[in-house]
Design an enzyme around this catalytic site. Structure first.
Site, PDB file in Angstrom:
ATOM      1  N   CYS A 129      40.450  38.443  46.847  1.00  0.00           N
ATOM      2  CA  CYS A 129      40.659  37.511  47.965  1.00  0.00           C
ATOM      3  C   CYS A 129      41.697  36.433  47.635  1.00  0.00           C
ATOM      4  O   CYS A 129      42.878  36.737  47.546  1.00  0.00           O
ATOM      5  CB  CYS A 129      39.327  36.909  48.405  1.00  0.00           C
ATOM      6  SG  CYS A 129      39.401  36.161  50.057  1.00  0.00           S
ATOM      7  N   HIS A 234      36.030  41.539  49.499  1.00  0.00           N
ATOM      8  CA  HIS A 234      35.118  41.098  48.446  1.00  0.00           C
ATOM      9  C   HIS A 234      34.206  42.235  47.978  1.00  0.00           C
ATOM     10  O   HIS A 234      33.050  42.336  48.415  1.00  0.00           O
ATOM     11  CB  HIS A 234      34.271  39.920  48.948  1.00  0.00           C
ATOM     12  CG  HIS A 234      34.981  38.615  48.959  1.00  0.00           C
ATOM     13  ND1 HIS A 234      34.939  37.724  47.907  1.00  0.00           N
ATOM     14  CD2 HIS A 234      35.785  38.054  49.905  1.00  0.00           C
ATOM     15  CE1 HIS A 234      35.661  36.659  48.196  1.00  0.00           C
ATOM     16  NE2 HIS A 234      36.195  36.827  49.401  1.00  0.00           N
ATOM     17  N   GLU A 236      32.635  42.498  45.225  1.00  0.00           N
ATOM     18  CA  GLU A 236      31.456  41.984  44.507  1.00  0.00           C
ATOM     19  C   GLU A 236      30.292  41.738  45.459  1.00  0.00           C
ATOM     20  O   GLU A 236      29.122  41.747  45.042  1.00  0.00           O
ATOM     21  CB  GLU A 236      31.817  40.709  43.725  1.00  0.00           C
ATOM     22  CG  GLU A 236      31.793  39.418  44.488  1.00  0.00           C
ATOM     23  CD  GLU A 236      32.963  39.216  45.456  1.00  0.00           C
ATOM     24  OE1 GLU A 236      32.971  38.210  46.189  1.00  0.00           O
ATOM     25  OE2 GLU A 236      33.882  40.072  45.468  1.00  0.00           O
TER      26      GLU A 236
END
Length: 257
Positions: A129, A234, A236
């Site tokens: 990001c 994202h 994660e």
């Protein structure tokens, strides 16, 4: 007989040493955010993803010069840039576009120092990001400061739903590292938590994925001596609900061994 036992002992010792080295988990230096100038902050999802992929996450300390950044990165095996507020547009020669642009001068200084040190050292890099945006600028590219006003489109790039779940698709370049890592799938569903994005892609990287409205969603380095992958979304967060995204972090950790 004694000579044989000595040689056998040495051989077993070497096997033991190399086996331990083979199992050694790489240290992944993570650039955190900051609460003021004294407290480092990091969303747990970043460190959890690295742990699940077989690495050991290390929150990097604050640095104020290139020498310190280089020394810190010399102690880890890989480097990860994380999400956060907007990069100061002065880094790519522009004034602030509008009131939506939120910057943190303190973090900008530290992240840029670490990014440059990681590039110089050729440490493996995973940028996420804000990290993807910042790395593109460090490499000579530029950004859209506010997509809704500078590049309006039909894709919801700033979702209001749970970030563990995707909100739009991306198209992968079939010659890209991301395409191979994610099982040679031509498209993926990703989340979207940004209002800025790559405008001019650095000439030192190759496009790896884009959204239907043409926004850059991933790129990778052209220097074969360094593993470098940057994504606008994202992963994660996505991996918390979809195990397939762990492949991305495993590929990064493997490159750091």
């Amino acid at each position: 007989m004694k000579r044989f036992l000595f040689i056998l002992t040495v051989a077993l010792t070497l096997v033991s040493v190399f086996s331990v080295d083979a199992r050694k988990k790489p240290l992944i230096g993570i650039a955190p955010g900051y609460s003021g100038a004294s407290v480092s902050t990091l969303g747990r999802a970043y460190s959890d993803a690295i742990i699940r992929a077989g690495g050991i996450p290390v929150i990097l300390p604050q640095v104020n010069n290139a020498s310190m950044a280089s020394e810190m990165l010399g102690r880890v095996d890989g480097f990860m840039l994380t999400g956060g507020v907007d990069l100061n547009p002065a880094y790519y020669g522009e004034a602030i576009w509008n009131e939506t642009v939120e910057i943190d001068h303190h973090r900008d200084t530290i992240d840029v120092l670490y990014a440059k040190a990681a590039l110089e050292s050729r440490k493996p890099i995973l940028a996420i990001c804000r990290g993807e945006q910042l790395l593109n600028v460090v490499l000579g590219g530029s950004l859209f400061q506010d997509l809704p006003t500078q590049k309006p489109g039909d894709v919801a790039h700033r979702q209001k739903t749970d970030s563990r779940f995707p909100t739009h698709s991306i198209i992968l370049e079939e010659n890209s590292r991301l395409f191979e890592i994610m099982g040679r799938r031509k498209s993926l569903e990703v989340n979207s938590l940004h209002h800025q994005a790559v405008k001019v892609l650095s000439g030192k990287v190759d496009l790896a994925a884009y959204s239907p409205d043409g926004v850059v969603e991933a790129y990778e380095g052209t220097d074969k001596r360094q593993w470098l992958l940057a994504v606008q979304f994202h992963p994660e967060q996505l991996v918390r609900a979809d195990e397939s995204w762990l492949a991305l972090f495993k590929a990064f950790v493997k490159a750091c061994r």
